[in-house]
Scaffold this motif. Sequence first.
Motif, PDB file in Angstrom:
ATOM      1  N   MET A 161     -43.609  12.704  -1.184  1.00 10.43           N
ATOM      2  CA  MET A 161     -45.173  12.132  -0.777  1.00 10.43           C
ATOM      3  C   MET A 161     -46.184  11.877  -1.764  1.00 10.43           C
ATOM      4  N   PRO A 162     -46.766  10.730  -2.280  1.00  6.56           N
ATOM      5  CA  PRO A 162     -47.549  10.660  -3.254  1.00  6.56           C
ATOM      6  C   PRO A 162     -48.871  11.274  -3.018  1.00  6.56           C
ATOM      7  N   GLU A 163     -49.461  12.103  -4.142  1.00  8.62           N
ATOM      8  CA  GLU A 163     -50.947  12.632  -4.103  1.00  8.62           C
ATOM      9  C   GLU A 163     -51.959  11.695  -3.618  1.00  8.62           C
ATOM     10  N   ARG A 164     -52.884  12.100  -2.922  1.00  6.37           N
ATOM     11  CA  ARG A 164     -53.893  11.304  -2.487  1.00  6.37           C
ATOM     12  C   ARG A 164     -54.924  11.372  -3.955  1.00  6.37           C
ATOM     13  N   ILE A 165     -55.352   9.952  -4.131  1.00  6.35           N
ATOM     14  CA  ILE A 165     -56.241  10.009  -5.296  1.00  6.35           C
ATOM     15  C   ILE A 165     -57.755  10.386  -4.927  1.00  6.35           C
ATOM     16  N   ARG A 166     -58.361  10.944  -5.660  1.00  9.39           N
ATOM     17  CA  ARG A 166     -59.610  11.422  -5.240  1.00  9.39           C
ATOM     18  C   ARG A 166     -60.525  10.371  -5.129  1.00  9.39           C
ATOM     19  N   THR A 167     -61.720  10.529  -4.142  1.00  3.05           N
ATOM     20  CA  THR A 167     -62.563   9.826  -3.891  1.00  3.05           C
ATOM     21  C   THR A 167     -63.300   9.091  -5.183  1.00  3.05           C
ATOM     22  N   THR A 168     -63.610  10.120  -6.002  1.00  4.41           N
ATOM     23  CA  THR A 168     -64.505   9.794  -7.246  1.00  4.41           C
ATOM     24  C   THR A 168     -63.670   8.737  -8.275  1.00  4.41           C
ATOM     25  N   ARG A 169     -62.367   9.189  -8.390  1.00  7.49           N
ATOM     26  CA  ARG A 169     -61.431   8.486  -9.215  1.00  7.49           C
ATOM     27  C   ARG A 169     -61.436   7.211  -8.562  1.00  7.49           C
ATOM     28  N   ARG A 170     -61.068   6.907  -7.491  1.00  5.15           N
ATOM     29  CA  ARG A 170     -61.066   5.730  -6.791  1.00  5.15           C
ATOM     30  C   ARG A 170     -62.363   4.769  -7.038  1.00  5.15           C
ATOM     31  N   TYR A 171     -63.415   5.141  -6.728  1.00  4.90           N
ATOM     32  CA  TYR A 171     -64.714   4.706  -7.244  1.00  4.90           C
ATOM     33  C   TYR A 171     -64.857   4.186  -8.612  1.00  4.90           C
ATOM     34  N   ALA A 172     -64.142   5.143  -9.278  1.00  2.00           N
ATOM     35  CA  ALA A 172     -64.671   5.043 -10.864  1.00  2.00           C
ATOM     36  C   ALA A 172     -63.587   3.826 -11.387  1.00  2.00           C
ATOM     37  N   ARG A 173     -62.454   3.924 -10.679  1.00  2.00           N
ATOM     38  CA  ARG A 173     -61.507   2.658 -11.038  1.00  2.00           C
ATOM     39  C   ARG A 173     -61.956   1.395 -10.565  1.00  2.00           C
ATOM     40  N   GLY A 174     -62.933   1.347  -9.521  1.00  2.00           N
ATOM     41  CA  GLY A 174     -63.406   0.041  -8.981  1.00  2.00           C
ATOM     42  C   GLY A 174     -64.372  -0.451  -9.861  1.00  2.00           C
ATOM     43  N   PHE A 175     -65.337   0.668 -10.251  1.00  2.00           N
ATOM     44  CA  PHE A 175     -66.519   0.414 -11.208  1.00  2.00           C
ATOM     45  C   PHE A 175     -66.011  -0.300 -12.247  1.00  2.00           C
ATOM     46  N   VAL A 176     -64.896   0.373 -13.092  1.00  2.00           N
ATOM     47  CA  VAL A 176     -64.402  -0.136 -14.269  1.00  2.00           C
ATOM     48  C   VAL A 176     -63.986  -1.676 -14.127  1.00  2.00           C
ATOM     49  N   ALA A 177     -63.204  -1.892 -12.844  1.00  2.00           N
ATOM     50  CA  ALA A 177     -62.535  -3.100 -12.717  1.00  2.00           C
ATOM     51  C   ALA A 177     -63.605  -4.230 -12.722  1.00  2.00           C
ATOM     52  N   ALA A 178     -64.703  -3.806 -12.089  1.00  2.00           N
ATOM     53  CA  ALA A 178     -65.867  -4.634 -11.605  1.00  2.00           C
ATOM     54  C   ALA A 178     -66.474  -5.183 -13.038  1.00  2.00           C
ATOM     55  N   VAL A 179     -66.885  -4.044 -13.766  1.00  2.00           N
ATOM     56  CA  VAL A 179     -67.362  -4.338 -15.060  1.00  2.00           C
ATOM     57  C   VAL A 179     -66.308  -5.276 -16.003  1.00  2.00           C
ATOM     58  N   ALA A 180     -65.064  -4.946 -16.203  1.00  2.00           N
ATOM     59  CA  ALA A 180     -64.223  -5.682 -16.692  1.00  2.00           C
ATOM     60  C   ALA A 180     -64.268  -7.302 -16.301  1.00  2.00           C
ATOM     61  N   ALA A 181     -64.550  -7.399 -15.027  1.00  2.00           N
ATOM     62  CA  ALA A 181     -64.367  -8.689 -14.459  1.00  2.00           C
ATOM     63  C   ALA A 181     -65.462  -9.615 -14.621  1.00  2.00           C
ATOM     64  N   VAL A 182     -66.873  -8.812 -14.731  1.00  2.00           N
ATOM     65  CA  VAL A 182     -68.212  -9.345 -15.120  1.00  2.00           C
ATOM     66  C   VAL A 182     -67.975  -9.850 -16.627  1.00  2.00           C
TER      67      VAL A 182
END
Length: 55
Positions: A1-22
């Motif tokens: 079973m895959p490990e759960r991604i920490r909430t902080t890492r998940r939000y950081a990935r989303g933030f980086v993706a948003a900055v890249a998109a903008v």
Amino acid sequence: MPERIRTTRRYARGFVAAVAAVTALVLAAHASPARATHPGEPDHRTTGPVEAAVR
């Protein structure tokens, strides 16, 4: 079973993706065709039906 991604890492990935998109959108908005070195007279003729020009 895959490990759960920490909430902080998940939000950081989303933030980086948003900055890249903008960033990509801003760069695409500023990309424009090169300007002519010697712009000639602009062509301001209007287009209309041929019948209107014959009269």
